[in-house]
Design an enzyme around this catalytic site. Sequence first.
Site, PDB file in Angstrom:
ATOM      1  N   ILE A  52       0.811  -1.217   0.000  1.00  0.00           N
ATOM      2  CA  ILE A  52       0.000   0.000   0.000  1.00  0.00           C
ATOM      3  C   ILE A  52       0.846   1.270   0.000  1.00  0.00           C
ATOM      4  CG2 ILE A  52      -0.199   0.303   2.499  1.00  0.00           C
ATOM      5  CD1 ILE A  52      -3.170   0.959   2.051  1.00  0.00           C
ATOM      6  N   TYR A  53       2.111   1.179   0.286  1.00  0.00           N
ATOM      7  CA  TYR A  53       2.954   2.373   0.330  1.00  0.00           C
ATOM      8  C   TYR A  53       3.066   2.982  -1.075  1.00  0.00           C
ATOM      9  CZ  TYR A  53       4.596   0.831   4.962  1.00  0.00           C
ATOM     10  OH  TYR A  53       4.692   0.440   6.275  1.00  0.00           O
ATOM     11  N   GLY A  54       2.568   4.207  -1.201  1.00  0.00           N
ATOM     12  CA  GLY A  54       2.600   4.865  -2.510  1.00  0.00           C
ATOM     13  C   GLY A  54       1.803   4.109  -3.553  1.00  0.00           C
ATOM     14  N   GLY A  56       1.860   1.070  -4.210  1.00  0.00           N
ATOM     15  CA  GLY A  56       2.741   0.121  -4.879  1.00  0.00           C
ATOM     16  C   GLY A  56       4.046   0.713  -5.364  1.00  0.00           C
ATOM     17  N   LYS A  80       4.194  -6.297   3.109  1.00  0.00           N
ATOM     18  CA  LYS A  80       2.937  -6.543   3.808  1.00  0.00           C
ATOM     19  C   LYS A  80       1.774  -6.548   2.827  1.00  0.00           C
ATOM     20  CE  LYS A  80       4.662  -3.387   7.361  1.00  0.00           C
ATOM     21  NZ  LYS A  80       5.353  -2.522   6.391  1.00  0.00           N
TER      22      LYS A  80
END
Length: 322
Positions: A52-54, A56, A80
């Site tokens: 979920i960071y950015g 992907g 994650k």
Amino acid sequence: MEKRQLGRSGLRVSRMALGTMTWGGDTDAEEAASQLVAFVDAGGTLVDTADIYGEGEAERVLGSLLGDLVPRDDIVLATKAVARRTDGPFGGGASRGALLSALDGSLKRLGTDHVDLWQLHAWDPTVPVAETLAALEYAVNSGKARYVGVSNYSGWQLATAAAGTAAVAPLVSTQVEYSLLERGVDREVVPAAEHHGIGLLPWAPLGRGVLTGKYRSGTPADSRGASSVFAGYVEHHRTDRAARIVQAVATAADGLGTSPLAVALAWVRDRPGVVAPVVGARDTGQLTGSLTAESITLPPAIRSALDDVSAIEAGYPERWPR
């Protein structure tokens, strides 16, 4: 950098982890490359990201740096799943279909055939825990994940998951917010992790930046506290209690001839059950500051004083009998 066993497993990781939450956003690919090289040169091995960071982008940036810049085998690669949500039939979350699809997506973005640590980003109350844990077992059996862990689980959730995992895929880690300013996990998560042989990976070990002392006299224009996106995230720890703790950390740092950042990081790094705090940085200069904590060991008197000023009240049933 010293290495530690991750929980009750054979996996050894550096006692500091590099976080990548801002990669692909505030941290561009060039700066990410500089951070990764500095971290590995200092002996760091554990690099943590999430699908979920950015949306992907963090995984894509990290994947682009592995191989040519840093050998893949020099990194303990952790990511994650669970937090991404879609309108598709599986809808995201911790269903078997969503998890295995998320894992395939992460592997593609990271440019690898396996991750070393695959973590559930959050508890999903809409999915039977047995289904979720079966997906973890499949990931390990298929070779797509070497080890598995969780993140942001409460004490009862952690104990439930740990008791339900098969021998082939035991939980080895739990990633939780843990710092001098956030000690709620001391009540039940830390004892549960210790009982089940699960290592702690603290996120926000610097109290979302507040423990560095940068907010003592205001809000720096280039800080997260001044950002419309992160202001609330930082404000959570700007309280009267936090001010007293930050002052104690600053006093300790002055006495030791080091920075408040190094003191705060060394405190959480050496708490019982902690394996590796996850440290993110806006730039390489900030990361270098965190790396200085490797040479710091807090004297017992200072550690005790910081324990006292940051202590939280634990009542029934954590302290029973009295």
